[in-house]
Design an enzyme around this catalytic site. Structure first.
Site, mmCIF file in Angstrom:
data_model
loop_
_atom_site.group_PDB
_atom_site.id
_atom_site.type_symbol
_atom_site.label_atom_id
_atom_site.label_comp_id
_atom_site.label_asym_id
_atom_site.label_seq_id
_atom_site.Cartn_x
_atom_site.Cartn_y
_atom_site.Cartn_z
ATOM 1 N N THR A 81 58.425 70.226 -20.057
ATOM 2 C CA THR A 81 59.245 69.370 -19.282
ATOM 3 C C THR A 81 60.248 70.437 -18.708
ATOM 4 O O THR A 81 60.989 71.107 -19.426
ATOM 5 C CB THR A 81 59.822 68.081 -19.859
ATOM 6 O OG1 THR A 81 58.641 67.285 -20.169
ATOM 7 C CG2 THR A 81 60.595 67.457 -18.722
ATOM 8 N N PHE A 141 63.898 70.488 -17.089
ATOM 9 C CA PHE A 141 64.969 69.610 -16.870
ATOM 10 C C PHE A 141 66.061 70.199 -15.921
ATOM 11 O O PHE A 141 65.969 71.433 -15.811
ATOM 12 C CB PHE A 141 65.764 69.425 -18.380
ATOM 13 C CG PHE A 141 65.067 68.543 -19.263
ATOM 14 C CD1 PHE A 141 65.285 67.016 -19.086
ATOM 15 C CD2 PHE A 141 63.961 69.194 -19.851
ATOM 16 C CE1 PHE A 141 64.726 66.708 -20.304
ATOM 17 C CE2 PHE A 141 63.391 68.551 -21.005
ATOM 18 C CZ PHE A 141 63.668 67.231 -21.042
#
Length: 378
Positions: free
Chosen positions: A276, A278
């Site tokens: 992921t 960010f």
């Protein structure tokens, strides 16, 4: 045999502690190097020195009977972390960050992946990192706009689930600036109150995206009911509070550590290389030194004329700018109209990039710079 094995494991534990202490001591020296380079305005990376170091590591590993590839891989990770720290230190210095206390908002609660990303991004650089969890991405962003916190950490894309649309919508509307990025490997685990067999679990809680990323594992548990929760960490906390041995949560191992739960199944996602990305957002943009590899995020709206998108992309080609992401998003409250989100490997402080963006602005109907920031080194 059992006592002998325990004795060997104790020796291994002591060696592991010695290794960690040595790495920590090395990092303290890296901090001294970073401070000296900032004072002398010296370059962050010395590729020749890095290659000399790795060459010495390979030869020394061979001398002591250690696999050369393993030793080189280990030290490449150490070098990468060193470069990350020096890069962030330079950005902090040039933007007059005090390096003492920072307040960061995020969606979720302690033990969430966003919380871990904050610790990873700021932990070594600040004396104190205060994290504030909110129920929604919008709530975390509003906390920045209203001055309750300094920054927000928001997930923007995942290698399995794709883009997180809520974050893109917030960036387009909230007039916040991307000032950094953090890429985190996501390792989903099944957490329970005690070390029970997975077959005994009857109820599994987690965030909808985490559930979607673990469908293969969950399909092997037909007797378990799967329920969506606001966040992976909130799911873990619920399992702890209920104390029900038949309940489990899908979350990271760091959530297990935080809440005192047991990992009863490790790395259960469909895709093992699950990451992921960010973004760190702030009320104001940051300056990024030209020696630092930079990324710039753009929001672009093209005209309705045929070939307008191609014309815009040709501008980037003309200036030799690499584009690492291009995605279309529906315009809020404007049916059948689309905007484009682009990430380019470029620094807005570079004169050639400025020329390219000026020409791109002329070609596009709208162009917004969402942020220029240090590109995370892999």
């Amino acid at each position: 045999m059992k006592k002998e094995l325990e004795s060997i494991r104790e020796r291994l534990d002591q060696i592991d502690k010695t290794i960690l202490k040595a790495v920590a001591e090395r990092q303290d020296i890296v901090k001294e190097v970073a401070a000296l380079k900032i004072d002398k305005e010296a370059g962050i990376r010395d590729m020749e020195r890095e290659e000399q170091l790795l060459n010495r590591i390979r030869h020394f590993a061979q001398e002591i009977g250690l696999d050369r590839y393993y030793a080189e891989h280990l030290f490449r990770e150490i070098i990468t972390n060193s470069v990350r720290f020096q890069t962030h230190s330079l950005v902090d210095h040039q933007n007059e960050s005090n390096g003492e206390t920072i307040k960061v908002s995020y969606q979720g609660t302690d033990g969430a992946y966003s919380h871990l990303a904050i610790q990873r991004h700021f932990g070594e650089r600040y004396g104190k990192v205060e994290s504030y969890g909110y129920d929604t991405f919008l709530g975390a962003a509003k906390a920045v706009k209203e001055g309750e916190v300094d920054l927000a950490c928001l997930p923007i894309e995942n290698t399995t689930a794709g883009s997180i649309n809520d974050t893109y919508d917030i960036l387009g509307e909230a007039h916040l600036h991307i000032v950094g990025e953090e890429i985190l490997k996501i390792v989903h685990c099944l957490l329970a109150v005690e070390d029970v067999d997975v077959s005994q679990i009857r109820r599994i809680l987690s965030h909808p995206q985490a559930i979607a990323q673990c469908t293969h594992f969950l399909s092997r548990l037909p007797r378990s009911k799967v329920e969506s929760y606001l966040d992976t960490a909130i799911s873990a906390r619920k399992v702890l509070e209920d104390g029900d041995l038949s309940q489990a949560a899908i979350a990271g191992a760091h959530a297990a550590d935080h809440y005192g739960l047991k990992v009863i199944a490790h790395d259960i996602a469909n895709q093992k290389e699950n990451y992921t990305r960010f973004v760190i957002v702030a009320p104001k943009p940051v300056k990024v030194d030209l020696q630092i590899p930079a990324k710039t995020s753009l929001l672009m709206v093209t005209s309705n004329e045929e070939g307008s998108l191609i014309e815009c992309l040709n501008v980037l080609h003309e200036f030799g700018i690499n584009m690492s992401k291009l995605e279309s998003r529906p315009r809020l409250n404007e049916p059948w109209k689309y905007s484009f989100h682009l990430d380019i490997i470029a620094n807005t402080a570079d004169p050639e990039t400025k020329k390219a963006l000026k020409k791109l602005e002329e070609k596009a109907a709208e162009l917004t710079i969402l942020g220029c920031y240090a590109k995370q080194e892999n």
